[in-house]
Design a protein around this motif. Structure first.
Motif, PDB file in Angstrom:
ATOM      1  N   SER A  14      -2.835  -6.954  -4.718  1.00 25.19           N
ATOM      2  CA  SER A  14      -1.566  -5.978  -4.945  1.00 25.19           C
ATOM      3  C   SER A  14      -1.190  -6.538  -6.479  1.00 25.19           C
ATOM      4  O   SER A  14       0.091  -5.730  -7.457  1.00 25.19           O
ATOM      5  CB  SER A  14      -1.318  -6.476  -3.969  1.00 25.19           C
ATOM      6  N   ASP A  57      -6.528  -9.623  -1.167  1.00 26.03           N
ATOM      7  CA  ASP A  57      -5.468  -8.535  -0.660  1.00 26.03           C
ATOM      8  C   ASP A  57      -4.566  -8.854  -1.126  1.00 26.03           C
ATOM      9  O   ASP A  57      -3.518  -8.063  -2.325  1.00 26.03           O
ATOM     10  CB  ASP A  57      -5.384  -8.686   0.720  1.00 26.03           C
ATOM     11  N   GLU A  80       1.021  -1.414   0.121  1.00 20.93           N
ATOM     12  CA  GLU A  80      -0.120   0.309  -0.181  1.00 20.93           C
ATOM     13  C   GLU A  80       0.846   1.134   0.119  1.00 20.93           C
ATOM     14  O   GLU A  80       0.417   2.347  -0.358  1.00 20.93           O
ATOM     15  CB  GLU A  80      -1.231   0.081   1.187  1.00 20.93           C
ATOM     16  N   GLN A  81       2.275   1.271   0.122  1.00 18.39           N
ATOM     17  CA  GLN A  81       3.133   1.912   0.597  1.00 18.39           C
ATOM     18  C   GLN A  81       4.060   2.483  -0.041  1.00 18.39           C
ATOM     19  O   GLN A  81       4.912   3.064  -0.507  1.00 18.39           O
ATOM     20  CB  GLN A  81       3.180   2.525   1.694  1.00 18.39           C
TER      21      GLN A  81
END
Length: 500
Positions: free
Chosen positions: A305, A301, A199-200
Motif C-alpha cells: 500500500s 500488504d 483498497e477503497q
C-alpha cells in the motif's frame, strides 16, 4: 430474584476461544461433570465476534491459534476474522456445546460460599436476575475491557467535524471510499487497518508516536497444504503446529538473547520491502525486538500500500485535532475526513465481575499467579491469561487441560476445595511481564503478582509450561485439597455436596 435456578459443577464465563476450549476439555476429560457457559454477547466467539473492523485477522498462525483438538483445515494460516469465527462456531456445533451456552447473560458477581464449597454467582439474562451455584468458576473473560478501550486523551478530538471511529466499536457500513483517513496508532490493529482501508480510501495515513517492530511473512503455509494432501488431517495439523511452536519459540528467545542482531534482521526486511521509501525513524522503535509484541505484515500488504502511494506512515506527536484534520507538533497538518483511534486496549481482569470470598472482595493485584492460571488464596477458580509472545490458544488449551486434572483429583480424593496457598514465609515478587507494552504498564496494579520461578510465575514460555505440567502433578504441596469446613470427622464425605 430467582435462587438456585441453575446449578452446575463448572461455570464457564465467556464463550470465546478460552471458554470453548474448556468446554471441549470437560467433555473429553471430565464427562461426569455438568457445566454451563454464560456469554454476555448475543453470539459466541468472544474477540472474534466483537471486532468487525476492515481486514480484522489473526496475528498468530492458525495452526497455533486453532485448538489442539480440532485441526484448522483452511489454506490461510493468517486468517480473516470471519473465518476464525466460523471455525469456532463449527467446534461448538460439532461438539454440541451450544446446548450448554446461555447468551445475552452477564455475570454480575461471584461470591465463594465456604460452608457449601461453591460459588454463588449472580447473573442477569433475558429472564432477569438469578443466582447460579457452581463448584468451579472458570474465568475465560480475556484480559481487556470490552466496553471501554484505552482513551489516549488526544487534545481537540471533540472538535473534529468528520467521522471518528474506534476499532473496537466499528460502525456497520462505514463509507470510507475516496476519503482521507488517518489511523492513529502503530500496533497490530493499525497495521491491519491501513492496507485494508487503503483498497477503497483516497489515502490512509498511519500516524504513530512510536514505531513498532514489523516482520513480513506469507499468509498461507505451504507445508501445511502439502502435508494435508499426503497425511491424515490430524497428523498433518499436529506436525505443522509443532513446527510453528518450536520455530517461533526459537526466534523469540534468539531475539531476546541478541536484540541487536534481531533488530538488524527486521530492519533489513523492511528496507528490502520499501527501498527508497524506507525511513529509519518510521520503523526503528526505541525498544528492543520482543520487548513488545512483534507486528506481522502478511503478504507485505502494508508495504504494498505504501509503495503504491495509497498509504503512508508519519511519526510525530499530535499537537491538537482540528475540525478537518490533525495538527502535529512540528507544524504539519494531516487533513482527514475520518480519524480512527487505534490507540490500544485497556486491561481488565475478570470482565468487571465482582469476585468475593464470603463477602470479602478479592483484590487481584494483591495475590499471586499460580501455575499461570490459578490465583493464590482464591479457591476453585481458574483464569485464562494468554501468552504475550505466542498464540492465546496455547495458554487456553493448557489451562483447560490443567483445570480438568484438578477437577478429577477433587473427585478421586473425595475433597471439595482446591486452593493455592503461598508458603508460610511468603513469596518474593518478581517481574510479572518481560514486556513493556503500554496496556500492561498502565494497569499493572490490577494484575496478580508473579515470582521469578514456577509454580508462582506467570510464565511466557509455552514449552516450559508444558514440561512443568508433565513433570509435576496437581498435588504438588502448593495446591491444597481440602474438605468443606462443615465436613467433620464424624461426617462422611459422601454426605457432603459433591461434583456430579
Amino acid at each position: 430474584m430467582r435462587s438456585n435456578a441453575s446449578d452446575c459443577d463448572v461455570l464457564i464465563v465467556g464463550a470465546g476461544i478460552a471458554g470453548i476450549s474448556m468446554a471441549a476439555h470437560l467433555q473429553d476429560k471430565c464427562a461426569n461433570l455438568s457445566f454451563m457457559m454464560v456469554e454476555r454477547r448475543a453470539q459466541p466467539g468472544g474477540t472474534w465476534d466483537l471486532f468487525r473492523y476492515p481486514g480484522v485477522r489473526s496475528d498468530s498462525d492458525m495452526q497455533t491459534l486453532g485448538f489442539a483438538f480440532e485441526p484448522w483445515d483452511d489454506d490461510q494460516s493468517i486468517a480473516p476474522g470471519g473465518s476464525i469465527l466460523e471455525y469456532l462456531r463449527g467446534v461448538i456445533h460439532k461438539r454440541g456445546i451450544a446446548d450448554h451456552i446461555r447468551t445475552s447473560t452477564t455475570v454480575i458477581s461471584a461470591d465463594w460460599q465456604g460452608d457449601q464449597a461453591c460459588w454463588l454467582v449472580s447473573v442477569e439474562g433475558p429472564d432477569g436476575p438469578e443466582k447460579v451455584r457452581a463448584r468451579w468458576l472458570y474465568m475465560s473473560t480475556g484480559y481487556y475491557d470490552y466496553d471501554h478501550p484505552y482513551d489516549a486523551q488526544i487534545t481537540g478530538l471533540e472538535s473534529f467535524a468528520g467521522t471518528l471511529v474506534h476499532p473496537q466499536f466499528w460502525p456497520e457500513n462505514l463509507d470510507y471510499a475516496d476519503k482521507r483517513v488517518v489511523v492513529i496508532g502503530s500496533g497490530a490493529t493499525a497495521v491491519t487497518l491501513v492496507p485494508a482501508m487503503a483498497e477503497q480510501a483516497g489515502h490512509v495515513t498511519m500516524l504513530q508516536r512510536t514505531p513498532t517492530w514489523m516482520s513480513v511473512g506469507p499468509s498461507r503455509d505451504r507445508l501445511a497444504r502439502v502435508l494435508r494432501r499426503i497425511l491424515p488431517r490430524k497428523l498433518a495439523y499436529w506436525l505443522v503446529r509443532q513446527r510453528n511452536i518450536r520455530l517461533f519459540d526459537f526466534l523469540y528467545h534468539a531475539a531476546r538473547r541478541n536484540p541487536h542482531m534481531a533488530a538488524e534482521k527486521l530492519s533489513e526486511g523492511v528496507r528490502k520491502e520499501l527501498g527508497d521509501l524506507y525511513s529509519p525513524e518510521d520503523f526503528t522503535p526505541p525498544y528492543n525486538p520482543w520487548e513488545q509484541r512483534l507486528c506481522l505484515v502478511p503478504d507485505s500488504d502494508l508495504f504494498k500500500s505504501i509503495r503504491q502511494g495509497k498509504a503512508s506512515i508519519v511519526t510525530a506527536k499530535i499537537d491538537t485535532v482540528q475540525t478537518d484534520g490533525i495538527a502535529l507538533e512540528g507544524g504539519e497538518v494531516l487533513p482527514a475526513d475520518i480519524i480512527v483511534t487505534a490507540t490500544g486496549l485497556k486491561l481488565s481482569l475478570g470482565g468487571h465481575i465482582k469476585v468475593s470470598i464470603e463477602g470479602r472482595p478479592v483484590n487481584w493485584g494483591e495475590e499471586f499467579f499460580y501455575r499461570g492460571c490459578m490465583i493464590s488464596n482464591v479457591p476453585n477458580l481458574t483464569f485464562v491469561f494468554g501468552y504475550l509472545n505466542a498464540s492465546f490458544t496455547l495458554r487456553a488449551d493448557n489451562t483447560a487441560a490443567y483445570s480438568c486434572r484438578v477437577l478429577n483429583h477433587l473427585r478421586t480424593s473425595g475433597t471439595q476445595i482446591a486452593i493455592a496457598r503461598p508458603p508460610a514465609d511468603g513469596l518474593v515478587e518478581g517481574e510479572p511481564f518481560p514486556f513493556s507494552s503500554g496496556y500492561l504498564m498502565r494497569d499493572l496494579a490490577q494484575v496478580p503478582k508473579s515470582t521469578d520461578a514456577l509454580p508462582w510465575r506467570l510464565n511466557h514460555d509455552y514449552l516450559a509450561d508444558c514440561r512443568d505440567f508433565r513433570r509435576n502433578g496437581v498435588d504438588d504441596g502448593h495446591l491444597q485439597f481440602e474438605l468443606a469446613p462443615r465436613v467433620t470427622d464424624q461426617s462422611p464425605v459422601a454426605d457432603q455436596p459433591e461434583m456430579a
